[in-house]
Design an enzyme around this catalytic site. Structure first.
Site, PDB file in Angstrom:
ATOM      1  N   ASP A 104       0.831  -1.195   0.000  1.00  0.00           N
ATOM      2  CA  ASP A 104       0.000   0.000   0.000  1.00  0.00           C
ATOM      3  C   ASP A 104       0.869   1.249   0.000  1.00  0.00           C
ATOM      4  O   ASP A 104       2.082   1.185   0.232  1.00  0.00           O
ATOM      5  CB  ASP A 104      -1.054  -0.048   1.113  1.00  0.00           C
ATOM      6  CG  ASP A 104      -0.478  -0.016   2.498  1.00  0.00           C
ATOM      7  OD1 ASP A 104       0.219   0.959   2.830  1.00  0.00           O
ATOM      8  OD2 ASP A 104      -0.739  -0.963   3.266  1.00  0.00           O
TER       9      ASP A 104
HETATM   10  N1  URA Z   1      -0.103  -5.540   4.607  1.00  0.00           N
HETATM   11  C1  URA Z   1      -0.474  -4.240   4.642  1.00  0.00           C
HETATM   12  O1  URA Z   1      -1.231  -3.831   5.504  1.00  0.00           O
HETATM   13  N2  URA Z   1       0.022  -3.429   3.699  1.00  0.00           N
HETATM   14  C2  URA Z   1       0.855  -3.827   2.737  1.00  0.00           C
HETATM   15  O2  URA Z   1       1.273  -3.034   1.914  1.00  0.00           O
HETATM   16  C3  URA Z   1       1.223  -5.180   2.721  1.00  0.00           C
HETATM   17  C4  URA Z   1       0.729  -6.026   3.671  1.00  0.00           C
END
Ligand code: URA
Length: 241
Positions: A104
């Site tokens: 993310d």
């Molecule tokens: N879990 C998350 O919360 N974000 C990521 O980018 C990857 C795994």
């Protein structure tokens, strides 16, 4: 393969644009002799464009250190894209490069991009059990029961139909932990800690399988070597027992 097609597939231009490289003398062999026709037979490793070796052919996988603030998407209006960290011609390759899963926007760390559909499938399938390991800084001290909860295989996240597969927690400090998971659900690590009454303040992916970032700085990338790809698929999180 004809050389104009090869160059177009590598993203150096359309078939029409790369046709100009032949009469202009921009495409040469490693000894400097011009390649004047798209039908000449020259091994790719010997070709130079403006004196530079060509990018690697498909299948190509990249190891990238994703910085915070860039988005794993081909388009959209959420801000800078991860593809913007690569030379623009990489966005015109055939077959196209895609991210292996997503991190993310606020998460940093190891991100793979590949044009190899088989590898992509193997790495994102929970059945293949490639461990992804994250380091999380938390808003509140750990309670002490999170390791058992995450390992239980019974943790249900909001809006999901199935419990999370067992995950492994390593406590690093009162507000810092490493979590290894085999799935790649939406915001999974953040949601797992939220389900345990906490909040992830910062998140960094340390490894995928046995592959770590090494000395790649945020925003930097490199082509994956055969050793990197073997490490990715060794199915145990780097550094864990
Ligand atoms: N879990 C998350 O919360 N974000 C990521 O980018 C990857 C795994």
């Amino acid at each position: 393969m004809r050389l104009d097609r090869l160059l177009a597939n590598l993203g150096y231009g359309s078939r029409r644009e790369v046709a100009d490289f032949f009469p202009s003398g921009r495409l040469t062999r490693s000894d400097g002799r011009a390649v004047t026709s798209a039908t000449e037979r020259v091994p790719q490793a010997e070709l130079r464009l403006d004196g530079e070796p060509l990018d690697p052919p498909a299948p190509l996988t990249l190891v990238l250190h994703k910085p915070v603030g860039v988005v794993c998407s081909h388009d959209g209006d959420e801000g800078a894209l991860v593809y913007g960290l690569l030379p623009p011609r990489f966005g015109k390759r055939h077959p196209a490069l895609s991210t292996v899963g997503r991190l993310d926007k606020e998460t940093s760390g190891l991100l793979l991009l590949t044009d190899d559909g088989g590898l992509l499938h193997r790495l994102i399938s929970p059945k293949k059990a490639v461990w992804k390991r994250y380091e999380a800084t938390l808003a509140r001290p750990l309670r002490g029961d999170e390791g058992a909860l995450f390992a239980s295989g019974t943790l249900m996240l909001d809006h999901d139909q199935k419990p999370c597969l067992p995950a492994r927690l390593e406590v690093v400090g009162p507000r810092m932990a490493r979590l290894s998971i085999v799935e790649g659900r939406y915001h999974q690590v953040r949601r797992m800690f939220a389900a345990a009454g906490n909040h992830v303040e910062s998140l960094h992916r340390i490894s995928v399988g046995g592959l770590t970032l090494g000395d790649l700085a945020p925003g930097q990338w490199r082509p994956a070597t055969a050793a990197d790809l073997a490490a990715v698929e060794n199915r145990s999180p780097a550094g864990s027992p």
